[in-house]
Design an enzyme around this catalytic site. Sequence first.
Site, PDB file in Angstrom:
ATOM      1  N   ARG A   1      45.649  -6.012 -62.517  1.00 45.48           N
ATOM      2  CA  ARG A   1      45.725  -7.295 -61.829  1.00 45.48           C
ATOM      3  C   ARG A   1      44.330  -7.736 -61.384  1.00 45.48           C
ATOM      4  O   ARG A   1      43.497  -6.919 -60.992  1.00 45.48           O
ATOM      5  CB  ARG A   1      46.636  -7.157 -60.603  1.00 45.48           C
ATOM      6  CG  ARG A   1      46.878  -8.446 -59.810  1.00 45.48           C
ATOM      7  CD  ARG A   1      47.635  -9.463 -60.610  1.00 45.48           C
ATOM      8  NE  ARG A   1      48.238 -10.500 -59.757  1.00 45.48           N
ATOM      9  CZ  ARG A   1      48.663 -11.660 -60.197  1.00 45.48           C
ATOM     10  NH1 ARG A   1      48.549 -11.968 -61.476  1.00 45.48           N
ATOM     11  NH2 ARG A   1      49.215 -12.542 -59.385  1.00 45.48           N
TER      12      ARG A   1
ATOM     13  N   THR B   1      52.695 -16.639 -69.278  1.00 44.04           N
ATOM     14  CA  THR B   1      52.556 -15.189 -69.319  1.00 44.04           C
ATOM     15  C   THR B   1      53.066 -14.739 -70.683  1.00 44.04           C
ATOM     16  O   THR B   1      53.692 -15.516 -71.400  1.00 44.04           O
ATOM     17  CB  THR B   1      53.388 -14.567 -68.166  1.00 44.04           C
ATOM     18  OG1 THR B   1      52.871 -15.048 -66.920  1.00 44.04           O
ATOM     19  CG2 THR B   1      53.352 -13.057 -68.155  1.00 44.04           C
TER      20      THR B   1
ATOM     21  N   GLU C   1      48.041 -16.978 -65.724  1.00 46.53           N
ATOM     22  CA  GLU C   1      48.763 -17.695 -64.668  1.00 46.53           C
ATOM     23  C   GLU C   1      49.228 -19.071 -65.118  1.00 46.53           C
ATOM     24  O   GLU C   1      50.291 -19.182 -65.696  1.00 46.53           O
ATOM     25  CB  GLU C   1      47.961 -17.783 -63.368  1.00 46.53           C
ATOM     26  CG  GLU C   1      48.835 -17.742 -62.118  1.00 46.53           C
ATOM     27  CD  GLU C   1      49.382 -19.078 -61.643  1.00 46.53           C
ATOM     28  OE1 GLU C   1      49.018 -20.133 -62.176  1.00 46.53           O
ATOM     29  OE2 GLU C   1      50.184 -19.066 -60.706  1.00 46.53           O
TER      30      GLU C   1
ATOM     31  N   ASP D   1      47.886 -17.492 -56.997  1.00 47.11           N
ATOM     32  CA  ASP D   1      49.094 -16.731 -56.658  1.00 47.11           C
ATOM     33  C   ASP D   1      49.050 -16.215 -55.228  1.00 47.11           C
ATOM     34  O   ASP D   1      50.057 -15.705 -54.715  1.00 47.11           O
ATOM     35  CB  ASP D   1      49.271 -15.545 -57.611  1.00 47.11           C
ATOM     36  CG  ASP D   1      49.995 -15.932 -58.896  1.00 47.11           C
ATOM     37  OD1 ASP D   1      50.424 -17.092 -58.999  1.00 47.11           O
ATOM     38  OD2 ASP D   1      50.133 -15.079 -59.780  1.00 47.11           O
TER      39      ASP D   1
ATOM     40  N   SER E   1      52.100 -10.752 -57.707  1.00 40.08           N
ATOM     41  CA  SER E   1      52.590 -11.201 -59.009  1.00 40.08           C
ATOM     42  C   SER E   1      54.108 -11.076 -59.042  1.00 40.08           C
ATOM     43  O   SER E   1      54.721 -10.506 -58.126  1.00 40.08           O
ATOM     44  CB  SER E   1      51.966 -10.330 -60.105  1.00 40.08           C
ATOM     45  OG  SER E   1      52.580 -10.556 -61.359  1.00 40.08           O
ATOM     46  N   SER E   2      54.714 -11.603 -60.102  1.00 42.63           N
ATOM     47  CA  SER E   2      56.133 -11.378 -60.364  1.00 42.63           C
ATOM     48  C   SER E   2      56.358 -10.704 -61.706  1.00 42.63           C
ATOM     49  O   SER E   2      57.509 -10.572 -62.150  1.00 42.63           O
ATOM     50  CB  SER E   2      56.903 -12.702 -60.316  1.00 42.63           C
ATOM     51  OG  SER E   2      56.891 -13.255 -59.021  1.00 42.63           O
TER      52      SER E   2
ATOM     53  N   GLY F   1      57.282 -16.216 -67.681  1.00 48.00           N
ATOM     54  CA  GLY F   1      58.093 -17.122 -66.886  1.00 48.00           C
ATOM     55  C   GLY F   1      57.732 -17.253 -65.424  1.00 48.00           C
ATOM     56  O   GLY F   1      58.560 -17.705 -64.631  1.00 48.00           O
ATOM     57  N   GLY F   2      56.515 -16.845 -65.015  1.00 46.97           N
ATOM     58  CA  GLY F   2      56.165 -16.972 -63.607  1.00 46.97           C
ATOM     59  C   GLY F   2      57.112 -16.182 -62.726  1.00 46.97           C
ATOM     60  O   GLY F   2      57.568 -15.097 -63.088  1.00 46.97           O
TER      61      GLY F   2
END
Length: 526
Positions: free
Chosen positions: A66, A346, A366, A386, A410-411, A432-433
């Site tokens: 990350r 993503t 992102e 984010d 993050s997701s 997909g965020g």
Amino acid sequence: MVVAAHPLAAQAGAEILERGGSAVDAAIAVQMVLTLVEPQSSGIGGGGFMLVWDAERRRLAGYDGRETAPAAARPDRFLQDDGTPLPFMTAVTSGKSIGVPGILRMLALAHERHGRLPWPQLFEPAIRLSESGFVTSPRLRALLQQDPHLSRREPARSTFYRADGQPKTYLENPALAATLRGIAAGGAAAFYHGLAPAIAEAVAAAGGDMATSDLANYRAKERAPLCAPYRQWRVCGMPPPTAGGIAVLQMLGLVERFDLGAVDAKSAEMAHLLAEAGRLAFADRNRYVADPDAVAVPTTALLDRSYLDTRSLLIRRERAMEDALPGDLRERHGWGDDATLGQPSTSHVSIVDAEGNAVALTSSVENAFGSRIMVGGFLLNNQLTDFSFRPEVDGRPVANAVAPGKRPRSSMAPTMVFDADGGLRLITGSAGGSRIIGYVARTITGVLDNELSPQDAAALPHVVNRDGATEIEDGPGAPRLRRALEALGHTVDLAPMTSGTHSIGMRDHLLEGGADPRREGIAVGR
């Protein structure tokens, strides 16, 4: 088998496997090609998370690549002079949004531990394609056509658009080829030291504050995966700073008391149960999850079985809950709620090699095309958006506030599922965020509970709740589903959900690939 978001990327991974490469080797080749052919979604200017399964040692490892905030970053980074947040796209397209890219350091670390072929060989497919060029996909051309920012900036304009301003239908990227040649020969240091002055200069020109020392000091991390039982299976994901692993495991734990195998995967009942679980998981995500190296994240408490059993009782079959509040944990944390969602640009890759080793890699820049700032033939991310734009909410500090060297929440949710004997059953993940969490949970229940193939699970109509309205994918069955959910008390929004779920299922010594039909990806295997 390799399942990736673009045929050329999947084929590059398959080429490396055919040469005798490991799953990690193939993942590196795939990611380099994605930098070229899917620049809107991921690339070496971004970051990611990766799970690696060592079949011989029966060991699962997690790798965190990350991005980090520069040392000069401060909590008020995205506030205007009057204390209000910057408009989102103003922040995205400025140098302030750019985090120190982490994907190459992460891949290099994983290659040291799991690689089989020499590092330079893994760059050959991407270098070859960058030099010879490729036919741009309809999806890429449509996104280039729609984007109001990329065509205003050089060198992105010259790279992606013709002289008349229209997107190129055939794209060569010699600058990226040169960059990849340097990294192939010099390792990750060629990026974090050799390219550092050019990156820092481009960021500064756009109003950012990244220094060459920020790049030189970046370190990827190995983190212990998060694992929890789900019925007879064991489901594993990545820990913070992504909320994906915690939230997916929470959603599964919250619905486990319901017999989902007896529920039609496309029914309103299934949509209702998963949406309610999503609401509760996101309420916790928004308050408690952030970079664990900067704040204390109550991971154990959030996944505690008795905690989830109690929270699950808030889900009723006959009625949607009115409010989903964060859980009242025994570990007191005085954080304010941060509903920063993240954007859906993503890419996810699932890989199994000939020895049964496996990779689940989710990577991102992102927003679509990231910050729109290009260096060396690749786009730099905007991952720092984010972070919470507000460092405080209702007088309480936000766990996901900006800080020097901190990783934004993050997701992303690369996930692996194991059977009762410890054998690998499913590899999955999605683009997909923040909707990634709902996409992945729905895929897992589709494969495990409803016994769907990975392909059929990837094609299920999406239903997501991020602690707000229940979002359903616009399509033929959407009006009926909307009426049924509204009758249960849901506020429903219809939305296009392009996802990007790519999975491999393993059963009876066979591999089953699933490539999201909403995108251009494929499964390549033998």
